[in-house]
Design a protein around this motif. Structure first.
Motif, short mmCIF file in Angstrom:
data_model
loop_
_atom_site.label_atom_id
_atom_site.label_comp_id
_atom_site.label_asym_id
_atom_site.label_seq_id
_atom_site.Cartn_x
_atom_site.Cartn_y
_atom_site.Cartn_z
N ALA A 1 5.99 -130.42 49.52
CA ALA A 1 7.01 -130.52 50.56
C ALA A 1 7.88 -131.75 50.34
CB ALA A 1 6.35 -130.56 51.94
N ALA A 2 7.27 -132.84 49.86
CA ALA A 2 8.04 -134.06 49.59
C ALA A 2 9.03 -133.85 48.45
CB ALA A 2 7.08 -135.20 49.25
N MET A 3 8.66 -133.06 47.46
CA MET A 3 9.58 -132.77 46.36
C MET A 3 10.75 -131.92 46.83
SD MET A 3 8.75 -134.41 43.68
CE MET A 3 9.86 -133.57 42.55
N LEU A 4 10.48 -130.96 47.72
CA LEU A 4 11.57 -130.16 48.28
C LEU A 4 12.53 -131.05 49.06
CD1 LEU A 4 13.05 -127.59 49.10
CD2 LEU A 4 11.32 -127.24 50.89
N LYS A 5 11.99 -131.94 49.88
CA LYS A 5 12.84 -132.85 50.65
C LYS A 5 13.63 -133.76 49.73
CE LYS A 5 12.85 -136.09 54.53
NZ LYS A 5 13.76 -137.05 53.88
N ALA A 6 13.02 -134.22 48.65
CA ALA A 6 13.73 -135.09 47.69
C ALA A 6 14.92 -134.35 47.09
CB ALA A 6 12.77 -135.55 46.60
N ALA A 7 14.73 -133.09 46.72
CA ALA A 7 15.83 -132.30 46.15
C ALA A 7 16.94 -132.12 47.18
CB ALA A 7 15.30 -130.95 45.67
N GLN A 8 16.58 -131.86 48.42
CA GLN A 8 17.58 -131.68 49.47
C GLN A 8 18.32 -132.99 49.76
OE1 GLN A 8 14.77 -130.20 52.36
NE2 GLN A 8 15.39 -128.06 52.03
N ASP A 9 17.56 -134.10 49.81
CA ASP A 9 18.19 -135.39 50.09
C ASP A 9 19.16 -135.79 48.98
OD1 ASP A 9 16.74 -135.55 52.41
OD2 ASP A 9 15.30 -137.04 51.67
N TRP A 10 18.77 -135.53 47.74
CA TRP A 10 19.65 -135.88 46.62
C TRP A 10 20.91 -135.02 46.66
CZ3 TRP A 10 18.50 -135.10 40.71
CH2 TRP A 10 19.38 -135.90 39.97
N HIS A 11 20.76 -133.76 46.92
CA HIS A 11 21.92 -132.87 47.03
C HIS A 11 22.85 -133.36 48.12
CE1 HIS A 11 24.02 -129.39 48.84
NE2 HIS A 11 24.28 -129.09 47.60
N ASN A 12 22.32 -133.69 49.29
CA ASN A 12 23.15 -134.13 50.40
C ASN A 12 23.87 -135.44 50.08
OD1 ASN A 12 22.29 -131.93 51.90
ND2 ASN A 12 20.65 -133.07 52.92
N TYR A 13 23.20 -136.31 49.36
CA TYR A 13 23.81 -137.59 48.97
C TYR A 13 24.99 -137.33 48.03
CZ TYR A 13 24.44 -141.76 46.09
OH TYR A 13 24.99 -142.80 45.38
N ARG A 14 24.79 -136.44 47.05
CA ARG A 14 25.84 -136.19 46.08
C ARG A 14 27.04 -135.49 46.73
NH1 ARG A 14 25.49 -138.43 40.89
NH2 ARG A 14 26.98 -136.80 40.36
N VAL A 15 26.77 -134.65 47.71
CA VAL A 15 27.87 -133.96 48.41
C VAL A 15 28.71 -134.97 49.18
CG1 VAL A 15 28.39 -132.36 50.29
CG2 VAL A 15 26.70 -131.74 48.54
N ARG A 16 28.06 -135.95 49.79
CA ARG A 16 28.78 -136.95 50.58
C ARG A 16 29.47 -137.99 49.71
NH1 ARG A 16 23.82 -136.97 53.49
NH2 ARG A 16 23.33 -138.97 52.51
N ALA A 17 28.94 -138.22 48.51
CA ALA A 17 29.48 -139.29 47.66
C ALA A 17 30.92 -138.99 47.20
CB ALA A 17 28.58 -139.48 46.45
#
Length: 269
Positions: free
Chosen positions: A253-269
């Motif tokens: 579950a932590a790996m799934l959240k990491a992938a989602q968090d990274w995606h969201n960061y890149r979208v906002r950047a």
């Protein structure tokens, strides 16, 4: 799901005899608890030397991972423990003996001194010529997880990749970091390994920005195409969602959240 451990004394006598033919008479055997995918994971001290031994029953569905490690081992001996022998003739167990290197698993916490050691090893891996072996390709590894098949073109490459940067697969010893568990050697674009590391760093407590900063010193990361990363984010989220839904282990579950968090960061950047 972790594989249940089998101890030295629980192995069949013919299997133990085969091991001793290669390793010498066993004086002491210690089962190790770390790792999830090997039924046998032990340190053997013999009359001749000391070995780390791992393996599976030949009937086990994922026994092919032993073939992968045996195949790639000679090509990565400079950045991984050397493979010494394999019980190819044993009818029940497939065991591989590695040189024993004392050490500990890497820490991925922010500020860990282990990270620069790992980056140095990854730079060395990035300079290796990918051997002409029947390796899986990155585009085949991730083909069921991308949203658009045409995005797989970004995964194609000629580099040798490890892809599984779980900190349990990094052994820190004598000022260096060694890569272990080569169950998934892959041929593909060089930036994929840094991307796989970044996911693990985020799961280990880094923010996406911090994780990218760690990887910024890797030449392969500097070559990462934006559209390729977009495809990797999507594939990673889809893959880890599937894995987490099949098994409720917290780290998945932590790996799934990491992938989602990274995606969201890149979208906002």
């Amino acid at each position: 799901m972790a594989v249940e451990r089998t101890h030295w004394e629980d192995l069949p006598e013919p299997t133990r005899a085969t091991v001793e033919k290669y390793a010498g008479r066993v004086m002491r055997a210690e089962t190790v608890s770390d790792g999830m995918n090997s039924a046998v994971a032990m340190i053997l001290e013999t009359a001749f030397d000391k070995f780390f031994v791992k393996g599976l029953k030949r009937s086990y569905p994922r026994r092919w991972t032993q073939d992968m490690e045996w195949m790639i081992g000679p090509y990565v001996s400079g950045i991984s423990p050397r493979i010494q022998w394999r019980t190819t003739e044993d009818e029940e167990w497939d065991l591989i003996g590695f040189e024993y290197i004392p050490g500990r698993h890497a820490s991925y916490e922010p500020g860990s001194e282990d990270l620069e050691k790992l980056l140095d090893t990854m730079r060395r891996l990035g300079r290796l010529i990918c051997p002409n072996l029947p390796l899986k390709t990155a585009e085949s590894r991730w083909k069921t997880y991308v949203d658009k098949p045409e995005d797989l073109r970004w995964f194609v490459g000629e580099r040798l990749l490890h892809t599984d940067y779980n900190p349990l697969n990094v052994l820190v010893s004598d000022g260096r970091a060694l890569l272990i568990d080569w169950a998934w050697p892959t041929k593909g674009a060089g930036w994929i390994d840094p991307a796989c590391l970044i996911l693990r760093l985020i799961a280990g407590g880094h923010t996406p920005e911090e994780a990218e900063m760690v990887a910024s010193g890797l030449p392969a990361w500097k070559e990462a195409p934006t559209k390729g990363l977009d495809a990797f984010f999507t594939a990673s989220i889809n893959m880890w969602r599937e894995i987490a839904e099949a098994d409720s282990a917290q780290w998945k579950a932590a790996m799934l959240k990491a992938a989602q968090d990274w995606h969201n960061y890149r979208v906002r950047a």
